[in-house]
Design a protein around this motif. Structure first.
Motif, PDB file in Angstrom:
ATOM      1  N   PRO A 269       0.969  -1.117  -0.038  1.00 47.51           N
ATOM      2  CA  PRO A 269      -0.068  -0.095   0.058  1.00 47.51           C
ATOM      3  C   PRO A 269       0.920   1.198  -0.075  1.00 47.51           C
ATOM      4  O   PRO A 269       0.274   2.434  -0.275  1.00 47.51           O
ATOM      5  CB  PRO A 269      -0.716  -0.107   1.402  1.00 47.51           C
ATOM      6  N   ASN A 270       2.121   1.285   0.491  1.00 46.89           N
ATOM      7  CA  ASN A 270       2.965   2.343   0.673  1.00 46.89           C
ATOM      8  C   ASN A 270       3.621   2.865  -0.830  1.00 46.89           C
ATOM      9  O   ASN A 270       4.264   3.805  -1.012  1.00 46.89           O
ATOM     10  CB  ASN A 270       3.946   2.159   1.576  1.00 46.89           C
ATOM     11  N   GLN A 271       3.088   1.818  -1.820  1.00 45.17           N
ATOM     12  CA  GLN A 271       3.729   1.958  -3.314  1.00 45.17           C
ATOM     13  C   GLN A 271       2.522   2.094  -4.342  1.00 45.17           C
ATOM     14  O   GLN A 271       2.865   2.571  -5.311  1.00 45.17           O
ATOM     15  CB  GLN A 271       4.761   0.934  -3.705  1.00 45.17           C
ATOM     16  N   GLN A 272       1.424   2.087  -3.624  1.00 43.40           N
ATOM     17  CA  GLN A 272       0.219   2.197  -4.638  1.00 43.40           C
ATOM     18  C   GLN A 272       0.292   3.326  -5.328  1.00 43.40           C
ATOM     19  O   GLN A 272       0.262   4.786  -4.451  1.00 43.40           O
ATOM     20  CB  GLN A 272      -1.283   1.942  -3.804  1.00 43.40           C
ATOM     21  N   PRO A 273       0.163   3.720  -6.704  1.00 42.35           N
ATOM     22  CA  PRO A 273       0.044   4.793  -7.065  1.00 42.35           C
ATOM     23  C   PRO A 273      -0.861   5.834  -6.592  1.00 42.35           C
ATOM     24  O   PRO A 273      -2.131   5.290  -6.559  1.00 42.35           O
ATOM     25  CB  PRO A 273       0.001   4.649  -8.623  1.00 42.35           C
ATOM     26  N   SER A 274      -0.552   7.053  -6.337  1.00 40.71           N
ATOM     27  CA  SER A 274      -1.450   7.878  -5.806  1.00 40.71           C
ATOM     28  C   SER A 274      -2.098   7.738  -4.185  1.00 40.71           C
ATOM     29  O   SER A 274      -2.722   8.377  -3.666  1.00 40.71           O
ATOM     30  CB  SER A 274      -2.420   8.178  -6.676  1.00 40.71           C
ATOM     31  N   GLY A 275      -1.572   6.414  -3.988  1.00 41.08           N
ATOM     32  CA  GLY A 275      -2.247   6.412  -2.568  1.00 41.08           C
ATOM     33  C   GLY A 275      -2.009   7.144  -1.480  1.00 41.08           C
ATOM     34  O   GLY A 275      -2.930   7.471  -0.608  1.00 41.08           O
ATOM     35  N   ALA A 276      -0.834   7.422  -1.072  1.00 38.72           N
ATOM     36  CA  ALA A 276      -0.553   8.439  -0.016  1.00 38.72           C
ATOM     37  C   ALA A 276      -1.066   9.731  -0.401  1.00 38.72           C
ATOM     38  O   ALA A 276      -1.500  10.729   0.689  1.00 38.72           O
ATOM     39  CB  ALA A 276       0.934   8.511   0.224  1.00 38.72           C
ATOM     40  N   ALA A 277      -0.955  10.256  -1.532  1.00 45.64           N
ATOM     41  CA  ALA A 277      -1.327  11.328  -1.994  1.00 45.64           C
ATOM     42  C   ALA A 277      -2.994  11.456  -1.610  1.00 45.64           C
ATOM     43  O   ALA A 277      -3.422  12.667  -1.210  1.00 45.64           O
ATOM     44  CB  ALA A 277      -1.046  11.889  -3.467  1.00 45.64           C
ATOM     45  N   ASN A 278      -3.482  10.554  -1.899  1.00 44.56           N
ATOM     46  CA  ASN A 278      -5.059  10.490  -1.916  1.00 44.56           C
ATOM     47  C   ASN A 278      -5.586  10.505  -0.169  1.00 44.56           C
ATOM     48  O   ASN A 278      -6.277  11.109   0.203  1.00 44.56           O
ATOM     49  CB  ASN A 278      -5.778   9.249  -2.342  1.00 44.56           C
ATOM     50  N   GLY A 279      -4.628   9.475   0.423  1.00 49.17           N
ATOM     51  CA  GLY A 279      -5.137   9.434   1.950  1.00 49.17           C
ATOM     52  C   GLY A 279      -4.429  10.358   3.035  1.00 49.17           C
ATOM     53  O   GLY A 279      -4.956  10.700   4.104  1.00 49.17           O
ATOM     54  N   MET A 280      -3.091  10.966   2.543  1.00 53.53           N
ATOM     55  CA  MET A 280      -2.454  11.713   3.672  1.00 53.53           C
ATOM     56  C   MET A 280      -2.340  13.298   3.112  1.00 53.53           C
ATOM     57  O   MET A 280      -2.170  14.249   4.027  1.00 53.53           O
ATOM     58  CB  MET A 280      -1.352  10.946   3.763  1.00 53.53           C
ATOM     59  N   VAL A 281      -2.395  13.545   1.922  1.00 55.74           N
ATOM     60  CA  VAL A 281      -2.118  14.842   1.565  1.00 55.74           C
ATOM     61  C   VAL A 281      -3.292  15.601   1.139  1.00 55.74           C
ATOM     62  O   VAL A 281      -3.515  16.788   1.478  1.00 55.74           O
ATOM     63  CB  VAL A 281      -1.151  14.676   0.172  1.00 55.74           C
ATOM     64  N   LYS A 282      -4.391  14.840   0.461  1.00 50.75           N
ATOM     65  CA  LYS A 282      -5.582  15.525   0.185  1.00 50.75           C
ATOM     66  C   LYS A 282      -6.195  16.222   1.217  1.00 50.75           C
ATOM     67  O   LYS A 282      -6.742  17.248   1.213  1.00 50.75           O
ATOM     68  CB  LYS A 282      -6.547  14.445  -0.563  1.00 50.75           C
ATOM     69  N   PRO A 283      -6.235  15.460   2.487  1.00 57.42           N
ATOM     70  CA  PRO A 283      -6.995  16.105   3.607  1.00 57.42           C
ATOM     71  C   PRO A 283      -6.449  17.441   4.054  1.00 57.42           C
ATOM     72  O   PRO A 283      -7.104  18.257   4.877  1.00 57.42           O
ATOM     73  CB  PRO A 283      -6.949  15.165   4.679  1.00 57.42           C
ATOM     74  N   PHE A 284      -5.379  17.656   3.645  1.00 56.82           N
ATOM     75  CA  PHE A 284      -4.762  19.158   3.809  1.00 56.82           C
ATOM     76  C   PHE A 284      -4.691  20.309   2.837  1.00 56.82           C
ATOM     77  O   PHE A 284      -4.155  21.255   3.071  1.00 56.82           O
ATOM     78  CB  PHE A 284      -3.304  19.127   4.387  1.00 56.82           C
ATOM     79  N   GLU A 285      -5.334  19.887   1.777  1.00 57.59           N
ATOM     80  CA  GLU A 285      -5.478  20.789   0.681  1.00 57.59           C
ATOM     81  C   GLU A 285      -6.210  22.089   1.152  1.00 57.59           C
ATOM     82  O   GLU A 285      -6.984  22.056   1.691  1.00 57.59           O
ATOM     83  CB  GLU A 285      -6.381  20.030  -0.376  1.00 57.59           C
ATOM     84  N   SER A 286      -5.646  23.147   0.759  1.00 58.23           N
ATOM     85  CA  SER A 286      -5.961  24.631   0.756  1.00 58.23           C
ATOM     86  C   SER A 286      -5.375  25.067   2.241  1.00 58.23           C
ATOM     87  O   SER A 286      -5.439  26.302   2.387  1.00 58.23           O
ATOM     88  CB  SER A 286      -7.409  24.873   1.097  1.00 58.23           C
ATOM     89  N   MET A 287      -4.414  24.310   2.855  1.00 60.75           N
ATOM     90  CA  MET A 287      -3.883  24.977   4.124  1.00 60.75           C
ATOM     91  C   MET A 287      -2.645  25.603   3.813  1.00 60.75           C
ATOM     92  O   MET A 287      -1.974  25.430   2.833  1.00 60.75           O
ATOM     93  CB  MET A 287      -3.442  23.560   4.920  1.00 60.75           C
ATOM     94  N   SER A 288      -2.471  26.823   4.343  1.00 63.00           N
ATOM     95  CA  SER A 288      -1.300  27.574   4.168  1.00 63.00           C
ATOM     96  C   SER A 288      -0.102  26.862   4.765  1.00 63.00           C
ATOM     97  O   SER A 288      -0.411  26.760   6.285  1.00 63.00           O
ATOM     98  CB  SER A 288      -1.654  28.996   4.662  1.00 63.00           C
ATOM     99  N   ILE A 289       0.798  26.672   4.380  1.00 65.45           N
ATOM    100  CA  ILE A 289       2.169  26.386   5.020  1.00 65.45           C
ATOM    101  C   ILE A 289       3.307  27.279   4.708  1.00 65.45           C
ATOM    102  O   ILE A 289       3.237  28.048   3.722  1.00 65.45           O
ATOM    103  CB  ILE A 289       2.509  25.102   4.842  1.00 65.45           C
ATOM    104  N   ARG A 290       4.384  27.204   5.304  1.00 62.87           N
ATOM    105  CA  ARG A 290       5.521  28.028   4.998  1.00 62.87           C
ATOM    106  C   ARG A 290       6.435  27.529   3.997  1.00 62.87           C
ATOM    107  O   ARG A 290       7.077  28.058   2.906  1.00 62.87           O
ATOM    108  CB  ARG A 290       6.454  28.322   6.068  1.00 62.87           C
ATOM    109  N   GLY A 291       6.450  25.982   4.004  1.00 61.28           N
ATOM    110  CA  GLY A 291       7.260  25.075   3.173  1.00 61.28           C
ATOM    111  C   GLY A 291       7.292  23.739   3.349  1.00 61.28           C
ATOM    112  O   GLY A 291       6.477  23.241   4.092  1.00 61.28           O
ATOM    113  N   ALA A 292       7.910  23.007   2.554  1.00 51.98           N
ATOM    114  CA  ALA A 292       7.817  21.540   2.647  1.00 51.98           C
ATOM    115  C   ALA A 292       9.532  20.740   2.835  1.00 51.98           C
ATOM    116  O   ALA A 292      10.388  21.375   2.098  1.00 51.98           O
ATOM    117  CB  ALA A 292       7.135  20.921   1.538  1.00 51.98           C
TER     118      ALA A 292
END
Length: 513
Positions: A269-292
């Protein structure tokens, strides 16, 4: 730093991801409505002890009964909005610079109050196991674990969450840094935050979004992956690995589970295409951050040739997700690891070229703090501090600080003797040297037109140059430095930062040799 600011006003269909081009004007897909709806609820970034980005628009979102009026107040600012027909709502409040603590109050079909919210510096910390590697398994942990709670350093640790569909929410809570919360948290992220907080004297919040063994394809959103020229290769690679794993697992179970359980080896599951983006990044969409921050690559050595392009796509996706076209991204070049000879050095050179190619991106060199027999070097303090140095120089304007490691900026023949090659470096501070032991710089190699390679005689010339020669190389065409899986290096600047490994053609520092 300029910010790209937009409001979400148009309705979106539940469960669909808007596919658009990665440009500065790209619109954002609205987060998908959670499957269960129980009155007013806030999105993933909003909990007690939260850090929101100071000096940037404060975007707050959540869900309520469709058509409900929602009022949001924070730090003297207030705005009202109506939940759309999916229940989703978002408000954008003006920037806040006063640290606080503040109270976030949201009134809708019920009232939700978030306490001890502070304005500070928010950094996204992503990658695989070396970013995930915890404080309690790192060298020098004792002083960290004995620290009293530090209210100016706050931690948000995301659970490993893969999904075939983009998810709107994630159940997480901010925590105060302290002996009860630090042991299992990312050592690199904490050391970065600790260094930054001391220098800036303001709150720092770090979000650990890392998953051991993950491939870069797992972090690319579906629209980005679909638009990538490498999509089919990545998807097929995963599908084949997944099929092999499932067959091996079935054989193991049918055989009475004798021996160790088979490993996914690229099909998990940690190599599934777009899996982590869907499950871990998407919920933070629109958040203001300083950097990555990004520390990954060990799992992608087999795609060295295309990794730079994929990383560029990842950076663009984050800049879109967090609504900042200039979002700074600082990443870690892989350290030495002598056990893996295949492509390890080539991959590091690809990372060097990537850092040169991308605006607002820079690289922390760690060739001196790896461990030849361990893919998880435990010395994480220098890694976090070097990432912080990049941020302090580039993002926070500390021009008095050398940004990072020496990099080759000019390579050419000595005008007085074309058999000799002169390499000029930037970021040398007070000057290049070879540490307390002294001696000539090690691991330089000269290459001639026939492909013959010889370890060069090297000497430091002036403040920022290294002169190379070898009696058997009379027509040099390329230079390599630290070009092995686990080189023993000694060239550094006055700040003790090691020169970056490289392999380059003479007269072209930005082209691979």
């Amino acid at each position: 730093m300029a910010k790209l600011i937009r409001r979400h006003t148009e309705p979106f269909m539940i469960g669909l991801l808007i596919v658009v081009l990665l440009t500065g004007g790209r619109a954002l897909a609205q987060p998908i409505q959670p499957e269960t709806q129980e009155g007013l609820r806030l999105g993933a970034p909003f909990s007690d002890h939260m850090v929101f980005q100071a000096g940037a628009p404060v975007r707050i979102w959540g869900w309520d009964t469709p058509g409900s009026g929602v009022t949001v107040s924070l730090a003297g600012h207030e705005d009202a909005v109506t939940a759309d027909d999916t229940g989703y709502w978002l408000v954008e409040l003006p920037e806040v610079t006063e640290v606080g603590p503040h109270i976030l109050r949201v009134e809708g079909s019920n009232t939700v109050t978030v306490t001890d919210a502070v304005a500070g510096e928010v950094w996204w910390c992503s990658g695989q196991s070396n970013m995930q590697w915890p404080v309690n398994r790192s060298w020098g942990q004792d002083w960290v674990l004995k620290m009293r709670p530090q209210s100016n350093i706050r931690l948000l640790r995301l659970p490993h969450t893969g999904s075939v569909r983009p998810q709107a929410d994630l159940d997480v809570d901010w925590q105060i840094s302290g002996p009860d919360t630090l042991p299992g948290f990312s050592a690199v992220a904490f050391y970065f935050a600790h260094t930054l907080q001391k220098e800036l004297d303001r709150p720092v919040g770090v979000i650990q979004a890392a998953w051991g063994g993950s491939k870069i394809q797992a972090w690319l959103p579906p629209d980005v992956l679909d638009a990538s020229p490498h999509r089919d290769r990545l998807v097929n690679r995963y599908a084949q690995a997944k099929t092999r794993f499932e067959q091996a697992l079935a054989d193991w179970e049918a055989g009475g589970r004798v021996g160790p359980r088979p490993l996914p080896r690229g099909g998990g599951p940690n190599q599934q295409p777009s899996g982590a983006a869907n499950g871990m990044v998407k919920p933070f969409e629109s958040m203001s951050i300083r950097g990555a921050l990004w520390y990954q690559g060990e799992s992608d050595i087999d795609i060295t040739g295309i990794y730079g392009e994929l990383f560029a796509e990842l950076v663009a996706s984050w800049r879109n997700t967090f609504r900042d076209p200039d979002l700074p991204v600082y990443f870690v070049q892989l350290p030495n690891f002598a056990k893996n000879q295949a492509n390890w050095a080539n991959f590091r050179n690809q990372q060097r070229l990537t850092a040169l190619d991308l605006s607002g991106v820079d690289m922390a060199v760690t060739i001196d703090v790896g461990k030849a027999d361990d893919i998880h070097p435990p010395n994480k303090l220098p890694v976090g501090k070097r990432l912080a140095r990049l941020a302090l120089h580039h993002t926070y304007g500390r021009d008095d600080m050398v940004a990072g490691s020496p990099r080759p900026v000019e390579v050419g023949p000595d005008p007085e003797d074309p058999r000799r090659v002169r390499v000029a470096f930037d970021r040398v501070g007070a000057g290049l040297h070879t540490g307390q032991a002294g001696g000539p710089p090690r691991t330089f190699v000269l290459v001639d037109r026939s492909g013959a390679r010889k370890i060069a005689d090297a000497e430091i010339e002036g403040k920022n140059k290294v002169m190379l020669s070898h009696p058997e190389i009379t027509d040099p065409v390329a230079v390599r430095y630290a070009n092995s899986a686990g080189p023993k290096v000694n060239l550094m600047n006055s700040e003790g930062l090691p020169a970056t490994p490289f392999r380059i053609r003479i007269d072209s520092v930005s082209e691979p040799e």
